[in-house]
Design a protein around this motif. Sequence first.
Motif, short mmCIF file in Angstrom:
data_model
loop_
_atom_site.label_atom_id
_atom_site.label_comp_id
_atom_site.label_asym_id
_atom_site.label_seq_id
_atom_site.Cartn_x
_atom_site.Cartn_y
_atom_site.Cartn_z
N TRP A 66 0.91 -1.30 0.21
CA TRP A 66 -0.09 0.05 0.31
C TRP A 66 0.69 1.14 0.10
O TRP A 66 1.90 1.25 0.53
CB TRP A 66 -1.21 -0.05 1.51
CG TRP A 66 -1.81 -1.08 1.13
CD1 TRP A 66 -1.99 -1.80 2.06
CD2 TRP A 66 -2.95 -1.08 0.43
NE1 TRP A 66 -3.31 -3.51 1.78
CE2 TRP A 66 -3.51 -2.73 0.66
CE3 TRP A 66 -3.99 -0.37 0.16
CZ2 TRP A 66 -5.20 -2.63 -0.01
CZ3 TRP A 66 -5.10 -0.06 -0.64
CH2 TRP A 66 -5.87 -1.85 -0.16
N ARG A 67 0.03 2.27 -0.82
CA ARG A 67 1.72 3.54 -0.63
C ARG A 67 0.73 4.37 0.38
O ARG A 67 -0.20 3.75 0.99
CB ARG A 67 1.16 4.06 -2.23
CG ARG A 67 1.45 3.54 -3.46
CD ARG A 67 1.08 4.38 -4.73
NE ARG A 67 1.61 3.85 -5.66
CZ ARG A 67 2.85 4.00 -6.76
NH1 ARG A 67 3.73 4.74 -5.17
NH2 ARG A 67 3.80 3.26 -7.28
N ASN A 68 2.39 5.29 0.28
CA ASN A 68 1.60 6.41 1.85
C ASN A 68 1.32 7.47 1.44
O ASN A 68 1.74 8.59 2.26
CB ASN A 68 2.63 5.98 2.58
CG ASN A 68 4.47 6.19 2.20
OD1 ASN A 68 4.54 6.70 1.38
ND2 ASN A 68 5.00 5.79 2.92
N LYS B 123 -4.26 2.40 8.27
CA LYS B 123 -3.13 2.70 7.39
C LYS B 123 -3.91 2.95 6.37
O LYS B 123 -3.46 3.64 5.10
CB LYS B 123 -2.58 0.90 6.79
CG LYS B 123 -1.98 0.68 7.39
CD LYS B 123 -1.49 -1.42 6.62
CE LYS B 123 -0.38 -1.56 7.47
NZ LYS B 123 -0.21 -3.57 7.42
#
Length: 391
Positions: free
Chosen positions: A154-156, A189
């Motif tokens: 997953w990107r942040n 997240k």
Amino acid sequence: MNNFQNILLVTVLITFIACNGAAMGKPVNDNIPEVALLERKPSQPIQPATIQIALLLDTSGSMNGLIDQAKTQLWNLVNKMTYAQCNEVQANIEIALYEYGNTTIPQQEDFLRQIVPFSTDLDLISKELFALDTNGGDEYCGAVINHATKNLEWRNGTQDLKMLFIAGNESFLQGNTSIDDVIKDASQKDITVNTIFCGDAQTGISLKWKNAAFLGKGEYMVIDHNQQTQYVSTPYDDQILQLNSQLNSTYISYGSQGQSRIAQQNYIDNQTAGVSVTANVNRSVVKSKSVYNNAAWDLIDAAEDEEMLEDLILANKKTLDADLKDKSIEEIKAITLVKKKERESVQKSIIDLSEKREAYIKSQNAGENGLESAMINAVKKKAALKNYTWK
């Protein structure tokens, strides 16, 4: 402004900067023109935001209709997503694919499988959807959400949109994994958990699908998974499909997988055409856009400039088509650049026709397709909170 005025202006600026520097106790370096302080650093390009969609499909025995909807509606779903912009820049799209509830997968693995991690390889995703088969079993929703949350990349970025969609029709509470814990982990997240219940709304509520969406700050959606995908024929379909054939002829494969990927591209075209003309047209439209990128095996998509193109040809000459292997580097480069211009022209023609096609479809007041519409509406609602626009 004449030369005298130019010289006067520069002199005044240098004097002003020098005086201010001296006044602040800063030494003046006579060897470096102070006017250089006026230069600005080039602004950094805006990085595109990314829409990440993890699709978790129940592939137990009763879910054939859901799988059919997924593989037939994928291309229009992606096409709709290509209109998403963040900060006036088109968003990237990544899709991951899971199956769960299939007894061909060992119970110790919770009857679930990651089919494709986050990927931009749309042909691969389509191929895997067509390969799915159903086999009745236990559907551990908590386990598959937990696996996707922890194991996908997953990107942040603050503008990235992270969406998890789980579709099925049995109790959401099956298995030993705590739903509260896994959804809390996802929320930490910034992953939105959306639920798609295949059946009637009240049954989905009683089986805790709505509650899971509430906990995951997502949407609770209900679809008839056995409903046939609705197709609208338009006067532009045949022209788009003819252009798609021309588009395919512009690809120049390279590398160890080049030939097999060309074959896969044609295979997916044929598979999609076997579903319906409309599904194939939707695929053709997506292929005309930047989201359909095959840099891993196509020279045109891979080369950012002519120098890089020349390097790629030199390094992969032995893997090129037979009719190119005996040509010089310059000849292959020239052929590739001609193909690139041809592709750009064909893609523009497809996009122009697709706009007319969309207008025609809207004029027909066609109904919505279940899975595709549910996902698009959920993405748009969440995207609005991060200032996305759809153009």
